[in-house]
Motif scaffolding. Structure first.
Motif, mmCIF file in Angstrom:
data_model
loop_
_atom_site.group_PDB
_atom_site.id
_atom_site.type_symbol
_atom_site.label_atom_id
_atom_site.label_comp_id
_atom_site.label_asym_id
_atom_site.label_seq_id
_atom_site.Cartn_x
_atom_site.Cartn_y
_atom_site.Cartn_z
ATOM 1 N N SER A 1 3.672 24.271 85.056
ATOM 2 C CA SER A 1 2.077 24.641 85.257
ATOM 3 C C SER A 1 1.600 25.933 84.265
ATOM 4 C CB SER A 1 1.717 24.774 86.741
ATOM 5 O OG SER A 1 0.307 25.249 86.637
ATOM 6 N N ASP A 2 0.838 25.345 83.337
ATOM 7 C CA ASP A 2 0.387 26.564 82.458
ATOM 8 C C ASP A 2 -1.239 26.977 83.045
ATOM 9 O OD1 ASP A 2 -1.225 24.344 81.926
ATOM 10 O OD2 ASP A 2 -0.921 24.140 79.625
ATOM 11 N N LEU A 3 -1.612 26.655 84.558
ATOM 12 C CA LEU A 3 -2.834 27.061 84.968
ATOM 13 C C LEU A 3 -2.930 28.532 85.054
ATOM 14 C CD1 LEU A 3 -2.979 24.123 85.555
ATOM 15 C CD2 LEU A 3 -4.202 24.457 87.890
ATOM 16 N N LEU A 4 -1.575 29.274 85.295
ATOM 17 C CA LEU A 4 -1.945 30.616 85.446
ATOM 18 C C LEU A 4 -0.969 31.216 84.477
ATOM 19 C CD1 LEU A 4 -1.902 30.853 89.098
ATOM 20 C CD2 LEU A 4 -3.970 31.430 87.756
ATOM 21 N N THR A 5 -0.187 30.718 83.671
ATOM 22 C CA THR A 5 0.911 31.161 82.792
ATOM 23 C C THR A 5 0.825 30.706 81.153
ATOM 24 O OG1 THR A 5 2.475 31.264 84.751
ATOM 25 C CG2 THR A 5 3.403 31.512 82.521
ATOM 26 N N PRO A 6 0.821 31.541 80.432
ATOM 27 C CA PRO A 6 0.446 31.071 79.065
ATOM 28 C C PRO A 6 1.686 30.114 78.488
ATOM 29 C CG PRO A 6 0.192 33.401 79.042
ATOM 30 C CD PRO A 6 0.619 33.114 80.366
ATOM 31 N N TRP A 7 1.584 29.438 77.753
ATOM 32 C CA TRP A 7 2.609 28.213 77.432
ATOM 33 C C TRP A 7 3.709 29.105 76.524
ATOM 34 C CZ3 TRP A 7 4.896 24.455 79.153
ATOM 35 C CH2 TRP A 7 5.847 23.681 78.237
ATOM 36 N N PRO A 8 3.470 30.012 75.801
ATOM 37 C CA PRO A 8 4.689 30.648 74.987
ATOM 38 C C PRO A 8 5.537 31.323 75.866
ATOM 39 C CG PRO A 8 2.485 31.160 73.804
ATOM 40 C CD PRO A 8 2.281 30.339 75.007
ATOM 41 N N THR B 1 -4.684 29.851 77.077
ATOM 42 C CA THR B 1 -3.445 30.079 76.385
ATOM 43 C C THR B 1 -2.344 29.014 76.970
ATOM 44 O OG1 THR B 1 -2.930 31.986 77.790
ATOM 45 C CG2 THR B 1 -3.738 32.453 75.648
ATOM 46 N N GLN C 1 3.709 18.991 78.831
ATOM 47 C CA GLN C 1 4.389 19.922 79.133
ATOM 48 C C GLN C 1 6.051 19.257 79.366
ATOM 49 O OE1 GLN C 1 1.548 19.838 80.360
ATOM 50 N NE2 GLN C 1 0.717 21.691 79.984
ATOM 51 N N ARG D 1 -7.961 24.438 85.856
ATOM 52 C CA ARG D 1 -7.705 23.863 84.500
ATOM 53 C C ARG D 1 -6.541 24.948 83.831
ATOM 54 N NH1 ARG D 1 -11.439 19.873 82.527
ATOM 55 N NH2 ARG D 1 -11.902 19.184 84.565
ATOM 56 N N SER D 2 -5.740 24.385 82.847
ATOM 57 C CA SER D 2 -4.873 25.157 82.233
ATOM 58 C C SER D 2 -5.571 26.368 81.579
ATOM 59 C CB SER D 2 -4.018 24.087 81.107
ATOM 60 O OG SER D 2 -3.603 23.126 81.672
ATOM 61 N N LEU D 3 -4.889 27.487 81.341
ATOM 62 C CA LEU D 3 -5.287 28.362 80.756
ATOM 63 C C LEU D 3 -5.760 28.206 79.372
ATOM 64 C CD1 LEU D 3 -2.715 31.451 81.734
ATOM 65 C CD2 LEU D 3 -5.082 31.406 82.522
ATOM 66 N N ALA E 1 7.557 28.505 77.455
ATOM 67 C CA ALA E 1 8.552 27.906 76.348
ATOM 68 C C ALA E 1 9.643 28.772 75.961
ATOM 69 C CB ALA E 1 7.550 27.704 75.067
ATOM 70 N N ARG F 1 -1.840 17.276 83.162
ATOM 71 C CA ARG F 1 -0.859 18.169 82.355
ATOM 72 C C ARG F 1 0.260 16.999 82.063
ATOM 73 N NH1 ARG F 1 2.100 20.891 84.248
ATOM 74 N NH2 ARG F 1 1.576 20.821 86.442
ATOM 75 N N LEU G 1 -0.666 24.991 77.315
ATOM 76 C CA LEU G 1 -0.114 24.548 75.942
ATOM 77 C C LEU G 1 -1.216 23.956 75.220
ATOM 78 C CD1 LEU G 1 2.297 23.034 74.727
ATOM 79 C CD2 LEU G 1 2.005 21.091 76.408
ATOM 80 N N LYS H 1 -6.539 34.717 84.754
ATOM 81 C CA LYS H 1 -7.617 33.847 84.908
ATOM 82 C C LYS H 1 -8.926 34.287 85.648
ATOM 83 C CE LYS H 1 -7.237 29.044 85.338
ATOM 84 N NZ LYS H 1 -6.629 27.716 85.803
ATOM 85 N N SER I 1 8.439 26.716 86.563
ATOM 86 C CA SER I 1 7.106 25.954 86.837
ATOM 87 C C SER I 1 6.582 25.671 85.538
ATOM 88 C CB SER I 1 6.245 26.746 87.645
ATOM 89 O OG SER I 1 4.933 26.129 87.536
ATOM 90 N N ASN J 1 6.087 21.611 89.289
ATOM 91 C CA ASN J 1 5.246 21.357 88.718
ATOM 92 C C ASN J 1 5.434 20.739 87.411
ATOM 93 O OD1 ASN J 1 3.657 22.608 91.013
ATOM 94 N ND2 ASN J 1 3.917 24.559 89.838
ATOM 95 N N ASP K 1 8.843 32.638 87.869
ATOM 96 C CA ASP K 1 9.968 31.901 87.367
ATOM 97 C C ASP K 1 11.228 32.896 87.883
ATOM 98 O OD1 ASP K 1 8.454 29.886 86.725
ATOM 99 O OD2 ASP K 1 8.339 30.473 84.581
#
Lengths: 333, 333
Positions: B149-156, A279, B185, A275-277, B159, B182, A281, A258, B147, B176, A142
């Motif tokens: 996408s939380d496939l490689l990034t933690p949601w917090p 961690t 998100q 799949r999502s991590l 957010a 998903r 959402l 991952k 992005s 994404n 980002d």
């Protein structure tokens, strides 16, 4: 009947052309075609020089840097007279480019999309894309673009944005970082960033990307304001994971969250490819609920995750929805 | 001597090609040339289809969406075997594209820039540039890309970024935004934005820009999560000044801060063309000092300007430097 009569003027057109970084190689085919079909080419003198090979025999209107609104007015006048006009911007016409001022002038004049004068915006690679390509891969996560020019934007607005994105760990591209008159903005930007980021955060300063005087300097956040920065520079500030190795600035996408990159890319325990991590959402919401059920208060959770307390409360209050989708999630990039 | 002997393999090359939105028209000349000179073309199946006309007779390696690291490994293997490889990304190869994962794989393998295998990144117009061009001029002011996408990034992390840029009034491009699995998100993104932004903030959802199934929908922040959004969508959220008029989404650059657009563009009282606004950095510092001298405390000033108190204090403590530059400030865009 062969008697002469006045033809209605053919409809003109305004084409807002992003010419990319400056080298004709990095211009799109549509941008070249737009310039080729134009009767009139309007732009800042430097940009006109960059496309000199493509504009022979055309009417050229050269404007100085501060005359953006004049450029748009000239374009509209020429288009009203039935001409095809290419209004050129370096980079992308939409990114701090002529697309915005042109629509402002058009709307002011009463123009609507039903007007005989048609408008086309032709996208190009912006400075952040071309500067990133030259220094490595800094924009793999980002990012944001902030102009340090306060000619049209109050400083508190700019400062608030710098503070917010420094805190939230974005990769940042600073446009218009400095000029002959504006020398302190970059110092203030550094001050705001150092409140949140490590002094050794990588910074790349790219001048005249893909042009004759191209120059790239790597430095760090604590030395950024002392570097040679000018009107034609873009400053790229990494996030907390960005590194410089062998003269390349790279921001990891997060594969190591991952996969075990040392172990030939084996998936880490608790994680699944595609799949999502854990961690991500839904996994995070599970954790949040469990922590809350175990006695953690809203304020404590807000502090732990550095998120607003009312957001934590609202998302905990949301009814639980199980993962229902069946389609492939797709790319991990 | 004509006795046969083993030649060292010719050096291979990896070219990371941003093909732009998808229509060949919006690809750069350098991107076309890179694909033309490649022996091997590697990419996600959909991107391979987009450049089908340019790759006849070449070795093609099609990968699925989640195989980014595999694509990079395949590229390196082919380059090590002396081949020229075009590794294609839609949009820009650096923006959530293959440039990052490729350098990660290269470094992991012990590659350095002195290696016989050379790497070139070829910038292109990213999704945000092409989507912006289709909807009007939404990126005329500071913007960011996030992005979901939380496939490689933690949601917090995601957010926190959404919260920060919603507060600081950026134009935001969501990459994404949603997939089969998903779906929540975008709901959470909306929730975070509505804490800071008006419900009627303009939102544009662009699907398959410049491709056959191109589709553009305008909506507002409070309805965003209910819109038809998929894997091929980019979501553009305006800032507090962005408006939609006649089907065009425009973010003003700020000319009305300096010029009276109703009065033929006359400069407003206290403002000068080509100079910083009276509320620009130096003008604002003057005001800040005057307010502080008149008794306003640091905390009160911090609250008034919505900036950190320690920043206000630090900048007030900085010795005064008069405006010294002589060069033209240049563009107001």
């Amino acid at each position: 009947m062969n008697a002469p009569f006045e033809q209605p003027a053919a409809a003109g057109k305004i084409m807002l052309v992003g010419i990319g970084p400056g080298s004709v190689d990095h211009m799109t085919q549509r941008a070249r075609d737009a310039i080729a079909e134009a009767d009139v080419v309007i732009g800042y003198v430097t940009y006109i020089k960059l496309v000199a090979d493509l504009i022979e025999g055309k009417e050229i209107i050269r404007k100085s840097m501060t005359e953006e609104l004049d450029r748009a007015v000239s374009a509209l006048e020429a288009a009203r007279a039935g001409k095809k006009v290419a209004l050129i911007s370096s980079g992308d016409a939409g990114v701090y480019g002529m697309a915005g001022p042109t629509y402002e002038v058009l709307f002011q004049s009463g123009w609507t999309p039903e007007d005989p004068v048609q408008v086309e915006i032709i996208p190009g690679a912006s400075a952040l894309n071309s500067c990133a390509a030259l220094v490595g891969a800094p924009l793999t996560h980002d990012f944001c673009a902030i102009s340090l020019s306060d000619l049209l934007t109050p400083w508190p607005t700019i400062a608030r944005r710098l503070d917010a994105v420094a805190m939230a760990d974005f990769v940042v591209a600073l446009y218009n970082p400095k000029s002959g008159r504006r020398t302190r903005q970059i110092v203030e930007a550094q001050r705001l960033f150092l409140r949140h980021r490590r002094p050794d955060t990588p910074v790349a300063i790219v001048k005249s990307a893909y042009r004759r005087r191209e120059n790239i300097v790597f430095t760090t956040l604590d030395c950024m304001a002392d570097a040679d920065i000018g009107m034609l520079s873009t400053v790229l500030i990494g996030n907390s994971n960005t590194f410089v190795r062998d003269g390349l600035m790279v921001t990891p996408r997060g594969y190591s969250n991952k996969y075990d990159m040392q172990e030939g890319g084996a998936t880490r325990e608790g994680e699944r490819a595609g799949r999502s991590l854990s961690t991500g959402l839904l996994g995070w919401l599970d954790t949040l609920r469990a922590e809350h059920d175990a006695g953690a208060g809203i304020e404590a959770l807000a502090a732990q995750y550095r998120l607003p307390a009312d957001y934590i409360r609202a998302t905990l209050d949301e009814p639980w929805e199980a993962e229902t989708g069946t389609a492939a999630d797709g790319s991990e990039a």
